[in-house]
Design an enzyme around this catalytic site. Structure first.
Site, PDB file in Angstrom:
ATOM      1  N   LYS A 171       9.769  52.119 -27.532  1.00  0.00           N
ATOM      2  CA  LYS A 171      10.903  53.027 -27.505  1.00  0.00           C
ATOM      3  C   LYS A 171      10.397  54.376 -27.006  1.00  0.00           C
ATOM      4  O   LYS A 171       9.586  55.040 -27.651  1.00  0.00           O
ATOM      5  CB  LYS A 171      11.524  53.181 -28.888  1.00  0.00           C
ATOM      6  CG  LYS A 171      12.758  54.074 -28.833  1.00  0.00           C
ATOM      7  CD  LYS A 171      13.337  54.333 -30.206  1.00  0.00           C
ATOM      8  CE  LYS A 171      13.990  55.714 -30.182  1.00  0.00           C
ATOM      9  NZ  LYS A 171      13.942  56.388 -31.467  1.00  0.00           N
TER      10      LYS A 171
ATOM     11  N   ALA B  14      20.042  57.907 -33.567  1.00  0.00           N
ATOM     12  CA  ALA B  14      20.022  59.272 -34.092  1.00  0.00           C
ATOM     13  C   ALA B  14      21.412  59.783 -34.407  1.00  0.00           C
ATOM     14  O   ALA B  14      22.342  59.621 -33.640  1.00  0.00           O
ATOM     15  CB  ALA B  14      19.379  60.249 -33.114  1.00  0.00           C
TER      16      ALA B  14
END
Lengths: 257, 257, 257, 257
Positions: free
Chosen positions: D100, D187
């Site tokens: 990631k 997020a």
């Protein structure tokens, strides 16, 4: 006085308007006059400001003696097109340096192409243009455009022509907090309260076109927007009361809902 | 002209203001003057308008010659108290019939007590008062108060003194759609855009107090609110563009998100 | 265990469902089974639970042996109709005391008629019913219904059948904070996140019908809602992180935007 | 089965979790187990997965035999740092290709640096990595990252660690509509309903860390999030009812308010 200063020029109005989508030139003229705008943006690729002699010329109704004409690159999807359009505008307007750069990413959303925007802005600044730049609402990109020398950064509130209002006030607020140049919300305002909200966040100005031109009564909406921008600015300067669940609450909202 | 008509009287301003929570009488006077309000509401139980001879009298700075004084029953938690307060006001103001009825349900939220409100409104109307009535945002209750003969229905946008703005625009809109008397949002406005949103929904006016009095600069906020109410009214009359996901969308938002 | 307790009975599921608007009895049965609901509400005026002998009987697919049947007064616009309907239900269900009272104010919004609701609730409580009561989201009214002896208070999230989700979370939160009986959001939930939001606010349960029955796939939506209610409940019990503008912010949101 | 497929691998869970901010390793382990996550992301610059021999190794409690370890570049502010971190991770994890990528723009907001992200993604793809990439919510950038060969695009819902939920659902929806690779919200989720909303929009998965680790009870919140993601996914697949102002409205909401 509480002026908007862009590239060293002072303006008493914080509302900037476009010239597209009106019924005719007369409506364009009346609405813009009613809006109180001093900066009027013109899509060079769609609007005749002299490049097509013999056709109606926008500058006959929106006079450069009265308004600051802000040529823009609407309809440009590449850096190359945007650069060429800015240079053409400078020539047509007798050396005029102020331009609004927009490089679009696709026809569906009219979101900016950020990579091409950064590239074009850099070249235009180096060529001596005063660049006001349309961008997304990413605070990092906004700061970079400022650092590159743009004279104003113009994040979208929502997609061009959507009328959705400010989709992400926190991003706009972060952009404002980080900025030393004027932050002008560009695109997405749909009605008066949207404009007020932008100004209450601390934006230095608002640019709009469709919200006025596509209202049922564009001239009345222009008047409304003039007042809304002023109201929002004054509310920002006046400092609003905190939001509380009730008058008797001992502290403002705490972030739990 | 686009006047607000309440109980047969016409007003060019659609902003109504309260007189509480200011620093002093001078600030009260200047802020109210700047707001352009023509109707000024006064809490009879908290403000001297003559019932306490020898003490400062609000009417010395907010003259009944210049403003329409709207006595209100703030601080009343029973029908009995509210009725007594209205009768006292009528006496103090020389037979004045216009009152703002509020019967509160508790000290924490300052929500109305709807049962006592309905009961008091009925009695006051029968006694010949012109009753403007503070209520919750329930469309059924609002309609009942209108049918009872109230001259204006005043739903809360949010709790008194909260500054939360219009919590449930759909309810306010339904109240407006059903109404034949003026609907005036009362309580909960916190900043200029909140007032604009209320007017854009089609409210006939907005009443506020804390949003002005508790701004950092109440006089400037009063000016802001004056413009915000006008902007919202004009936007409502002008007819806003529809909201779409993008300019290129063939239809407005469809209710799925 | 974290049970919902209504009128002394414990339920492990906090999702209550209606039986209307399904394609057929089989879909009703499968969806309700999938929802995990233990309390199933039935509109006595629209649904045969034995009053029309010879017609299909809902209780054949939703067995009172398996589910707690909650007769409701949907379609009643007067106290008289609502009272008669509750008494009929008691008779049909062999002395069953638990009812869901709703007295509607108009056919457009299906908002409650609060005055008639208060009046009916009072009578039903005195007649020995265990009254779960549909109401608006006014905290003062909610408290009064509790004080009157209702066993659960059921504020609307949004109009019945609207799918708009919780329009005014602050009101629902205030109702919850004031209550000693279960608060069950009734009406207005449209999708899973709406149900989760209700439970995160601290509601004791959610009642829904259209959100499941009018999904494209009601059985899958029933499964979704079961999980959403559990997820929301667990999030409430787990205690969410505060909302901050960024991870690095030293304090939660401060109520200014 | 309704699996999430990333880089050719199938996962039955659509919830991805981080490992930071827990009280201790035991809490990390229990919460992650409870979340049902199959992909667990690890900040290589902050977490020992073998690079510091002799110190506690996360892989002892989060076994690569049981979980797909997703190394991430949290804390990298330049392309160079991000590239080095990915290469280190590949080495530590025996040739593991899935990473990631996040390249941060500043320490205050933790927004991505889009220019450096595009540059790094391009290099990593060419080096044979399977790149899942953290980005802002700009649909043009998201599409470019997909075209570049990233195996999943991970727009932020709100700033990392903010818990603000999905700030701009329209942007996320546009990203999803344009995409052929999985879109995973990364997020900004704060509570269960935020996760459900993301899935209802059509996201393929949600990645979170703080919302679980900073709940009062992280293990219970992990359970909540597992259900919320499933509920949101099922609601998306089930197809929600349209939003209307009332049940009796003949058409869904029309974009005017």
């Amino acid at each position: 006085p509480d002026d908007l200063v862009v590239a060293g020029q002072s303006f008493s109005s914080r509302l900037l308007v476009g010239t597209g989508k009106y019924k005719d030139m007369a409506e364009t003229q009346t609405a813009i006059e009613m809006s109180g705008a001093e900066i009027v943006t013109v899509a060079i690729r769609r609007t005749n400001i002299g490049q097509n002699p013999g056709e109606p010329n926008l500058l006959d109704v929106i006079s450069p003696d009265k308004y600051t004409i802000l040529p823009n690159t609407a309809g440009c999807y590449t850096a190359k097109d945007a650069l060429r359009t800015c240079r053409l505008a400078r020539e047509l307007l007798g050396g005029h340096k102020l331009v609004k750069l927009e490089v679009l990413g696709d026809e569906k959303t009219l979101f900016p192409d950020i990579t091409a925007t950064l590239e074009s802005a850099d070249i235009l600044v180096k060529e001596g243009f005063d660049v006001m730049v349309y961008t997304n609402d990413d605070p990092i990109i906004a700061k970079r455009l400022e650092e590159m020398g743009c004279v104003a950064v113009m994040p979208l509130a929502a997609p061009i022509g959507s009328g959705l209002g400010i989709r992400n006030p926190y991003n706009i607020l972060t952009i404002i907090e980080n900025a030393k140049v004027p932050i002008i919300v560009d695109a997405g305002v749909g009605t008066a309260s949207d404009a007020a909200i932008g100004m209450e966040l601390g934006c230095d100005g608002i640019l709009m076109n469709t919200a006025i031109a596509h209202a049922n009564n564009p001239v009345l909406m222009a008047s409304s927007m003039k007042k809304a921008v002023q109201a929002g600015r004054e509310a920002f300067l006046a400092g609003r009361m905190p939001r509380r669940r009730y008058a008797s609450a001992s502290s403002p909202l705490d972030g739990l809902i």
